[in-house]
Scaffold this motif. Structure first.
Motif, PDB file in Angstrom:
ATOM      1  N   PHE A 275      11.009   0.211 -15.630  1.00 44.61           N
ATOM      2  CA  PHE A 275      10.132   1.694 -15.506  1.00 44.61           C
ATOM      3  C   PHE A 275      11.411   2.509 -14.706  1.00 44.61           C
ATOM      4  N   LYS A 276      12.261   2.194 -14.410  1.00 42.73           N
ATOM      5  CA  LYS A 276      13.452   3.384 -13.409  1.00 42.73           C
ATOM      6  C   LYS A 276      13.052   4.781 -14.191  1.00 42.73           C
ATOM      7  N   ASP A 277      13.240   4.392 -15.344  1.00 42.84           N
ATOM      8  CA  ASP A 277      13.326   5.559 -16.273  1.00 42.84           C
ATOM      9  C   ASP A 277      12.460   6.610 -16.160  1.00 42.84           C
ATOM     10  N   LEU A 278      11.094   6.165 -16.148  1.00 43.10           N
ATOM     11  CA  LEU A 278       9.824   6.393 -16.250  1.00 43.10           C
ATOM     12  C   LEU A 278       9.507   6.946 -15.487  1.00 43.10           C
ATOM     13  N   VAL A 279       9.690   6.499 -14.271  1.00 45.23           N
ATOM     14  CA  VAL A 279       9.009   7.254 -12.860  1.00 45.23           C
ATOM     15  C   VAL A 279      10.003   6.706 -11.848  1.00 45.23           C
ATOM     16  N   ALA A 280       9.385   7.084 -10.741  1.00 41.88           N
ATOM     17  CA  ALA A 280       9.804   7.015  -9.384  1.00 41.88           C
ATOM     18  C   ALA A 280       8.895   5.832  -8.581  1.00 41.88           C
ATOM     19  N   PHE A 281       8.780   5.337  -7.782  1.00 40.57           N
ATOM     20  CA  PHE A 281       8.302   4.242  -7.047  1.00 40.57           C
ATOM     21  C   PHE A 281       8.055   4.213  -5.661  1.00 40.57           C
ATOM     22  N   HIS A 282       6.500   3.540  -4.905  1.00 39.56           N
ATOM     23  CA  HIS A 282       6.833   4.235  -3.145  1.00 39.56           C
ATOM     24  C   HIS A 282       5.748   3.183  -3.356  1.00 39.56           C
ATOM     25  N   GLY A 283       6.147   2.846  -1.929  1.00 39.10           N
ATOM     26  CA  GLY A 283       5.302   1.276  -1.501  1.00 39.10           C
ATOM     27  C   GLY A 283       6.181   0.474  -1.752  1.00 39.10           C
ATOM     28  N   GLY A 284       5.797  -0.548  -2.027  1.00 38.95           N
ATOM     29  CA  GLY A 284       5.900  -1.618  -2.307  1.00 38.95           C
ATOM     30  C   GLY A 284       6.848  -2.903  -1.045  1.00 38.95           C
ATOM     31  N   TYR A 317      13.103   5.860  -5.422  1.00 36.84           N
ATOM     32  CA  TYR A 317      12.612   5.285  -4.659  1.00 36.84           C
ATOM     33  C   TYR A 317      12.246   5.192  -3.330  1.00 36.84           C
ATOM     34  N   ILE A 318      10.782   5.446  -2.822  1.00 34.35           N
ATOM     35  CA  ILE A 318      10.594   6.055  -1.255  1.00 34.35           C
ATOM     36  C   ILE A 318      10.114   4.964  -0.254  1.00 34.35           C
ATOM     37  N   LEU A 319      10.411   4.383   0.288  1.00 38.87           N
ATOM     38  CA  LEU A 319      10.096   3.210   1.015  1.00 38.87           C
ATOM     39  C   LEU A 319       8.138   3.110   1.848  1.00 38.87           C
ATOM     40  N   ALA A 320       7.309   1.951   2.086  1.00 43.85           N
ATOM     41  CA  ALA A 320       6.939   2.682   2.262  1.00 43.85           C
ATOM     42  C   ALA A 320       5.782   1.048   1.857  1.00 43.85           C
ATOM     43  N   SER A 321       5.026   0.816   2.895  1.00 41.14           N
ATOM     44  CA  SER A 321       4.253  -0.426   2.776  1.00 41.14           C
ATOM     45  C   SER A 321       3.054  -0.808   1.444  1.00 41.14           C
ATOM     46  N   SER A 322       3.153  -1.735   0.892  1.00 38.76           N
ATOM     47  CA  SER A 322       2.268  -1.674  -0.101  1.00 38.76           C
ATOM     48  C   SER A 322       0.550  -1.769  -0.162  1.00 38.76           C
ATOM     49  N   GLN A 323       0.413  -1.355   1.111  1.00 38.76           N
ATOM     50  CA  GLN A 323      -0.863  -0.970   1.384  1.00 38.76           C
ATOM     51  C   GLN A 323      -0.984  -0.441   2.708  1.00 38.76           C
ATOM     52  N   GLU A 324      -2.071  -0.055   3.504  1.00 37.75           N
ATOM     53  CA  GLU A 324      -1.910   0.901   4.575  1.00 37.75           C
ATOM     54  C   GLU A 324      -1.181   0.004   5.827  1.00 37.75           C
ATOM     55  N   LEU A 325      -0.797  -0.355   6.395  1.00 34.64           N
ATOM     56  CA  LEU A 325      -0.983  -0.724   7.723  1.00 34.64           C
ATOM     57  C   LEU A 325      -2.100  -1.207   8.183  1.00 34.64           C
ATOM     58  N   MET A 326      -2.209  -2.547   8.800  1.00 28.98           N
ATOM     59  CA  MET A 326      -3.540  -3.380   8.534  1.00 28.98           C
ATOM     60  C   MET A 326      -3.105  -4.132  10.526  1.00 28.98           C
ATOM     61  N   PRO A 327      -4.449  -4.422  11.131  1.00 29.53           N
ATOM     62  CA  PRO A 327      -3.989  -4.557  12.137  1.00 29.53           C
ATOM     63  C   PRO A 327      -3.379  -5.571  12.197  1.00 29.53           C
ATOM     64  N   ASP A 328      -3.656  -6.987  11.183  1.00 28.25           N
ATOM     65  CA  ASP A 328      -3.338  -8.141  11.952  1.00 28.25           C
ATOM     66  C   ASP A 328      -1.427  -8.397  11.303  1.00 28.25           C
ATOM     67  N   ILE A 329      -0.421  -6.892  11.126  1.00 22.86           N
ATOM     68  CA  ILE A 329       0.295  -6.720  11.034  1.00 22.86           C
ATOM     69  C   ILE A 329       1.094  -6.591  12.946  1.00 22.86           C
ATOM     70  N   PRO A 330       2.095  -7.653  12.999  1.00 20.25           N
ATOM     71  CA  PRO A 330       2.266  -7.755  14.348  1.00 20.25           C
ATOM     72  C   PRO A 330       3.877  -6.422  14.397  1.00 20.25           C
ATOM     73  N   VAL A 331       3.835  -5.304  15.600  1.00 16.64           N
ATOM     74  CA  VAL A 331       3.977  -4.139  15.464  1.00 16.64           C
ATOM     75  C   VAL A 331       5.723  -4.695  15.244  1.00 16.64           C
ATOM     76  N   LYS A 332       6.587  -5.323  15.415  1.00 18.66           N
ATOM     77  CA  LYS A 332       7.647  -5.541  15.183  1.00 18.66           C
ATOM     78  C   LYS A 332       7.939  -5.409  14.363  1.00 18.66           C
ATOM     79  N   ASN A 333       7.144  -6.525  12.940  1.00 19.40           N
ATOM     80  CA  ASN A 333       7.550  -5.750  11.543  1.00 19.40           C
ATOM     81  C   ASN A 333       7.717  -4.681  11.000  1.00 19.40           C
TER      82      ASN A 333
END
Length: 346
Positions: A275-284, A317-333
């Motif tokens: 779908f790259k020709d139709l839309v940009a992507f954000h997250g993932g 493409y704009i890089l971000a997490s696929s959902q909100e970052l949650m407290p179970d995620i290590p800061v190092k990651n």
């Protein structure tokens, strides 16, 4: 390259120095990141190299009721941490369009925008987008469920077309009016209008695509047309397996798809890349398993994979997490995710 230029050039499929980056986290996780890295909120965004800043109207309406860690939003439904539908659905007994009209919908004048131009000037070097707040975020699907009750609203879609149309129109009319205030106040500064609704679950759409086309696509199109009349790009959020909707959303005027829940059916990078020709992507960058449980190297590998699949060969493409970052995620990651993305040069 300035952040605003980087984002706009990426959306235009032009050469950039690196992939644009965005950030979203739960309040608890943002507080944790700030605490562990000894930074304030703005310092945190700068530390990760985030290219976006958000603007939003200020609520100045009647006090909103609070109880047991929950708050009634402007539509009169209880929410907690931004999630709707706690407690009684206030329109569950409505049966006619007139019952909907009798309900006390919010007044757009409850939202003040005089401060927005100053906010925009402060962050003029960054890509500016609206924030998901105060009802301007939900396109109407989830809000209608909270107002009517989930089961009742799904039955309405099949059995009470007049009521559904009136409810969706009232929500959309309110959103258009608040948007107009925001867009006028930020004219010449704002870049992206951010809205959304969750149409997908892990395995597919929550309603048939026929019902989605009938009720929701026309109203999303209205919101997109309004934003585009101000020269804005439209970013649309929907969790879940929504590959079936991407072409439809593009036809409605959506430019950017968020959040790319890549573990949902059909949402892997290989399928999305068509779908790259139709839309940009954000997250993932996956928050279901990878970020909370993966190693730093696995996170870095996924970042490289996402950029290769979605930003190459004419993609945006704009890089971000696929959902909100949650407290179970290590800061190092979290650090590894942004560090790897900044290393990849274009």
């Amino acid at each position: 390259m300035r952040a605003k230029e980087r984002v706009l050039r990426m959306l235009n499929r032009e050469k950039v120095d690196r992939i644009p980056l965005d950030f979203w986290a739960t309040p608890r996780m943002q507080e944790r990141l700030c605490r562990e890295l000894s930074l304030d909120d703005e310092g945190l965004l700068q530390y990760f190299g985030i290219d976006f800043r958000t603007v939003e109207p200020r609520y100045v309406g009647p006090p909103l009721e609070e109880r047991n860690g929950m708050q009634k939003n402007v539509f009169g439904v209880w929410e907690k941490d931004g999630f709707l539908g706690y407690g009684e659905a206030p329109l569950q007994k409505a049966s006619t369009p007139e019952d909907v009209d009798a309900y006390p919908f919010p007044d757009p004048e409850w939202f003040e925008v005089a401060h927005l131009k100053e906010q925009c000037r402060k962050y003029k070097d960054f890509a500016l987008r609206t924030a998901p707040a105060w009802g301007t975020w939900w396109a109407s699907f989830q809000l209608s469920q909270a107002l009517r009750g989930v089961e009742r609203f799904f039955i309405d879609l099949l059995e009470n077309e007049e009521l559904v149309n009136r409810l969706l129109d009232r929500i959309t009319e309110f959103t258009l009016r608040v948007n107009e205030k925001v867009f006028e106040a930020t004219r010449g500064y704002l870049d992206v209008y951010f809205l959304g609704d969750d149409y997908g679950c892990q395995r597919g759409l929550l309603i048939s695509i026929e019902l989605w086309r009938k009720y929701f696509k026309p109203r999303i199109k209205l919101l997109c047309e309004q934003a585009k009349s101000y020269g804005l790009r439209v970013m649309f959020h929907s969790c879940g397996a929504i590959a079936e909707l991407i072409t439809e959303l593009s036809e409605a005027g959506v430019d950017i798809i968020n959040p790319l829940q890549t573990r949902a059916n059909g949402m892997h990078f290989g399928n999305l890349s068509r779908f790259k020709d139709l839309v940009a992507f954000h997250g993932g960058i996956d928050t279901q398993e990878l970020l909370p449980f993966g190693s730093e190297e696995e996170v870095r590998q996924e970042v490289r994979k996402a950029i290769s699949a979605l930003a190459s060969s004419g993609g945006a493409y704009i890089l971000a997490s696929s959902q909100e970052l949650m407290p179970d995620i290590p800061v190092k990651n979290v650090i590894a995710m942004y560090d790897e993305a900044r290393k990849i040069k274009f």
